[in-house]
Design a protein around this motif. Structure first.
Motif, short mmCIF file in Angstrom:
data_model
loop_
_atom_site.label_atom_id
_atom_site.label_comp_id
_atom_site.label_asym_id
_atom_site.label_seq_id
_atom_site.Cartn_x
_atom_site.Cartn_y
_atom_site.Cartn_z
N PHE A 121 -7.12 -0.44 -3.12
CA PHE A 121 -7.89 0.72 -3.57
C PHE A 121 -8.94 0.27 -4.58
O PHE A 121 -8.70 -0.61 -5.40
CB PHE A 121 -6.97 1.76 -4.21
CG PHE A 121 -5.90 2.27 -3.28
CD1 PHE A 121 -6.19 3.21 -2.31
CD2 PHE A 121 -4.61 1.76 -3.34
CE1 PHE A 121 -5.22 3.66 -1.42
CE2 PHE A 121 -3.63 2.20 -2.47
CZ PHE A 121 -3.93 3.15 -1.51
N ASP A 122 -10.09 0.93 -4.52
CA ASP A 122 -11.17 0.61 -5.45
C ASP A 122 -10.99 1.30 -6.79
O ASP A 122 -11.56 0.86 -7.80
CB ASP A 122 -12.52 1.01 -4.86
CG ASP A 122 -12.91 0.16 -3.66
OD1 ASP A 122 -12.49 -1.02 -3.61
OD2 ASP A 122 -13.62 0.67 -2.78
N SER A 123 -10.23 2.39 -6.81
CA SER A 123 -10.07 3.16 -8.04
C SER A 123 -8.82 4.02 -7.97
O SER A 123 -8.24 4.23 -6.89
CB SER A 123 -11.29 4.08 -8.24
OG SER A 123 -11.33 5.05 -7.21
N LYS A 124 -8.41 4.54 -9.13
CA LYS A 124 -7.29 5.48 -9.14
C LYS A 124 -7.63 6.74 -8.37
O LYS A 124 -6.77 7.32 -7.70
CB LYS A 124 -6.93 5.84 -10.58
CG LYS A 124 -6.26 4.75 -11.36
CD LYS A 124 -5.71 5.28 -12.67
CE LYS A 124 -6.79 5.85 -13.56
NZ LYS A 124 -6.26 6.36 -14.83
N ALA A 125 -8.88 7.17 -8.48
CA ALA A 125 -9.29 8.38 -7.76
C ALA A 125 -9.06 8.23 -6.26
O ALA A 125 -8.58 9.16 -5.59
CB ALA A 125 -10.75 8.70 -8.05
N GLU A 126 -9.40 7.06 -5.73
CA GLU A 126 -9.20 6.82 -4.30
C GLU A 126 -7.71 6.83 -3.96
O GLU A 126 -7.29 7.39 -2.94
CB GLU A 126 -9.81 5.48 -3.89
CG GLU A 126 -9.66 5.19 -2.41
CD GLU A 126 -10.16 3.81 -2.02
OE1 GLU A 126 -9.99 3.44 -0.83
OE2 GLU A 126 -10.70 3.09 -2.89
N LEU A 127 -6.89 6.21 -4.82
CA LEU A 127 -5.45 6.21 -4.57
C LEU A 127 -4.88 7.62 -4.56
O LEU A 127 -4.14 7.99 -3.65
CB LEU A 127 -4.74 5.37 -5.64
CG LEU A 127 -3.21 5.50 -5.66
CD1 LEU A 127 -2.60 5.02 -4.34
CD2 LEU A 127 -2.62 4.75 -6.84
N GLU B 32 -6.37 10.47 -4.09
CA GLU B 32 -6.86 11.23 -2.94
C GLU B 32 -6.13 10.80 -1.67
O GLU B 32 -5.76 11.64 -0.84
CB GLU B 32 -8.36 11.03 -2.77
CG GLU B 32 -8.98 11.80 -1.61
CD GLU B 32 -8.93 13.31 -1.79
OE1 GLU B 32 -9.22 14.03 -0.81
OE2 GLU B 32 -8.60 13.79 -2.90
N THR B 33 -5.88 9.51 -1.52
CA THR B 33 -5.11 9.02 -0.38
C THR B 33 -3.70 9.60 -0.39
O THR B 33 -3.15 9.98 0.64
CB THR B 33 -5.04 7.48 -0.40
OG1 THR B 33 -6.37 6.96 -0.31
CG2 THR B 33 -4.22 6.95 0.77
N ARG C 288 0.84 -1.20 0.00
CA ARG C 288 0.00 0.00 0.00
C ARG C 288 0.87 1.25 0.00
O ARG C 288 0.62 2.21 -0.74
CB ARG C 288 -0.93 -0.01 1.22
CG ARG C 288 -1.82 1.22 1.31
CD ARG C 288 -2.66 1.18 2.60
NE ARG C 288 -3.40 2.42 2.79
CZ ARG C 288 -4.58 2.68 2.29
NH1 ARG C 288 -5.19 1.77 1.54
NH2 ARG C 288 -5.18 3.84 2.51
N TYR D 169 -5.96 -3.61 -6.53
CA TYR D 169 -7.35 -3.70 -6.06
C TYR D 169 -7.47 -4.38 -4.69
O TYR D 169 -8.58 -4.45 -4.14
CB TYR D 169 -8.21 -4.41 -7.10
CG TYR D 169 -8.44 -3.54 -8.32
CD1 TYR D 169 -9.29 -2.45 -8.27
CD2 TYR D 169 -7.76 -3.80 -9.51
CE1 TYR D 169 -9.49 -1.64 -9.38
CE2 TYR D 169 -7.95 -3.00 -10.63
CZ TYR D 169 -8.82 -1.92 -10.55
OH TYR D 169 -9.01 -1.10 -11.65
#
Length: 211
Positions: free
Chosen positions: A58-64, A66-67, A19, A55
């Motif tokens: 993260f569920d999506s690139k957007a989530e990554l 933002e993290t 992660r 996966y």
């Protein structure tokens, strides 16, 4: 990277390492270009992890991404905590924050590039430096040090000015960053209600030694 409690077993450590590698890769991309269009395959390759590992975290690139932004801003806030421990004057905390930010453009360029590219959307995010700045503004208002009536509006002014300073440091590297930061800090402190002489002095107090 921001710190947290270490995982308790080998599986958790490996999971945390994967992660962390993905978050670091996303931070590098944000710092280099701000482009979030990179493929998951490209991100995984940069992180040196398997494509399928993405996966699991993260569920999506957007989530990554933002993290990654939140991680960078929390690291930014922790750097201030470490450097400014022991300062009780909210005005001095504001002034020192501007000056440290100017210097971090040189000492932490990746971190500050993320702030430069994504900071505006996180001025009121409740994490990282924004949370700490709001705390200091509220303390200054409660003590009478600041006369501005609304800490949230004041946070908008502080955040916008800080982002402008960071942009200046990267766009005009020939400008004296320390002097620009002190001048901006003085202007902000006057806006918050400090008398001119007081704002000038506070904005130029010696910075605490690095820990």
């Amino acid at each position: 990277m921001s710190t947290s409690a270490p995982p308790s077993n080998r599986f958790e450590r490996r999971r945390a390492e994967t992660r962390g590698a993905l978050v670091r890769a996303a931070r590098q991309i944000l710092a280099e270009s701000g482009d979030t269009g990179a493929s998951i395959q490209a991100i995984a390759e940069r992180a040196d992890v398997g494509f399928g590992s993405f996966y699991n975290h993260f569920d999506s690139k957007a989530e990554l991404f933002e993290t990654a932004v939140i991680d960078a801003f929390e690291e930014f806030g922790q750097a201030f905590d470490e450097r400014l421990t022991g300062i009780d004057d909210p005005a001095e905390l504001v002034g020192a924050g501007f000056r440290l930010s100017a210097r971090m453009a040189d000492s932490h360029p990746e971190l500050m590039q993320v702030l430069r590219r994504r900071g505006l959307g996180h001025i009121h995010s409740g994490n990282g430096l924004a949370r700490r700045a709001l705390r200091d503004l509220q303390a200054g208002i409660a003590s009478g040090r600041f006369t501005t009536p609304d800490p949230v509006v004041a946070l908008s002014a502080l955040g916008g000015t800080l982002l402008a300073l960071v942009e200046l440091r990267f766009a005009r590297p020939e400008v004296d960053g320390d002097e620009a930061a002190a001048n901006l800090a003085e202007m902000v402190l006057r806006m918050l209600g400090l008398p001119a002489d007081d704002a000038h002095e506070v904005a130029r107090r010696p910075l605490p030694d690095a820990v």
